[in-house]
Design an enzyme around this catalytic site. Structure first.
Site: not given
Ligand code: PAF
Length: 281
Positions: A187, A176, A30-32, A185, A36-37
């Site tokens: 948050r 991570v 969901m961006g930002y 996170s 971790g991503h």
């Molecule tokens: O974990 C997230 O960021 C969201 O729940 C996901 C998996 C992208 C679904 O909108």
């Protein structure tokens, strides 16, 4: 890296890659973006020819009390980070494009949601599986990458993939952590200095549980009590839950055997943190 903003164009391109024999690794977000991503991208790059990342703040997974509009967004920074990480295709659709038609189907998750964070977020996982079903059909990935920090989401999505026979492999990626053990996170920015130090007690309490299990303790209640006591002694946050469940079924257990998850959630003044470890016994 190319950026695509409509599902029609995205599906066309994914089909082309399939025809060309390229394997697709998919990182839904969901961006930002944070480290971790980027770790998910790094893992995806090991086994796939093409890496597709989606950035879509999914309105369906936000409850009435949760502010969809206030969800942090920074598309320009995200684009830069995705490109640097080696994403080939960034899919950034608008809500209008993703949910073009009036809905005629509603998906409901029947299991794995009546515990942990699912208890206080009715409908949240219904929204998650709806958007992921759409994304899987649009992107047609061979593998999809999910962080284990949100282990309940991973468990629910495993159920989705199994139930609906999506032809893809789900790849769980380790959480991570900062040097203190605190799980990374978005948050964490809401923690003040003192809370940030104290927040490492979440992971340390989980490690304590692991030690007890490894030493042969079988009493689940006693392990949960130890985790709570450790956290209470080392931080001021309010414990929301400490659970020890089977994984990925997320069911209560009486005997410690097979894969289990120990999951905790704690409310600090401005942030609610979750963490977990999964142990194979
Ligand atoms: O974990 C997230 O960021 C969201 O729940 C996901 C998996 C992208 C679904 O909108």
């Amino acid at each position: 890296m190319i950026t695509i903003t409509t599902k029609q164009e995205m599906q066309q391109l994914a089909k082309q890659h399939k025809t060309d024999g390229n394997s697709i690794g998919f990182v839904p977000t969901m961006g930002y973006l944070h480290v971790g991503h980027l770790k998910l991208v790094k893992e995806a790059k090991k086994n796939n020819d093409i890496i597709i990342m989606s950035i879509f703040v999914n309105p369906l997974q936000f409850g009435p009390g949760e502010d969809y509009k206030a969800y942090p967004r920074d598309p320009e920074r995200d684009k830069q980070l995705a490109e640097e990480a080696g994403v080939d295709i960034l899919f950034m659709p608008s809500p209008g494009n993703m949910y073009q038609n009036e809905k005629s189907i509603r998906m409901t998750v029947l299991r794995r949601t009546d515990t942990l964070c699912g208890v206080n977020r009715p409908g949240h996982f219904d929204g998650v599986v709806t958007v992921l079903s759409k994304l899987f059909n649009i992107i047609m990935p061979d593998r999809a990458y999910f962080g284990l920090k949100d282990a309940q989401q991973f468990a629910v999505v495993s159920g989705l993939v199994e139930d609906l026979d999506f032809p893809l492999e789900l790849i769980p990626v380790e959480t991570v952590r900062e040097a203190s053990g605190l799980a990374v996170s978005s948050r964490n920015v809401y923690l003040n200095e003192k809370e940030r130090i104290q927040a490492s007690a979440l992971y340390k309490s989980l490690q304590k549980a692991k030690e007890l299990i490894n030493s042969g303790i079988q009493d689940i209640e006693a392990i949960i009590c130890e985790v709570k006591d450790y956290m209470k002694a080392n931080m001021e946050g309010d414990i929301d839950y400490v659970e020890l469940l089977s994984f990925p079924e997320l069911e209560q257990i009486t005997v410690l055997k097979g894969k289990v998850i120990i999951a905790v959630a704690v409310k600090f003044s401005k942030a609610r943190l979750i963490d977990n470890i999964i142990i194979d016994i």
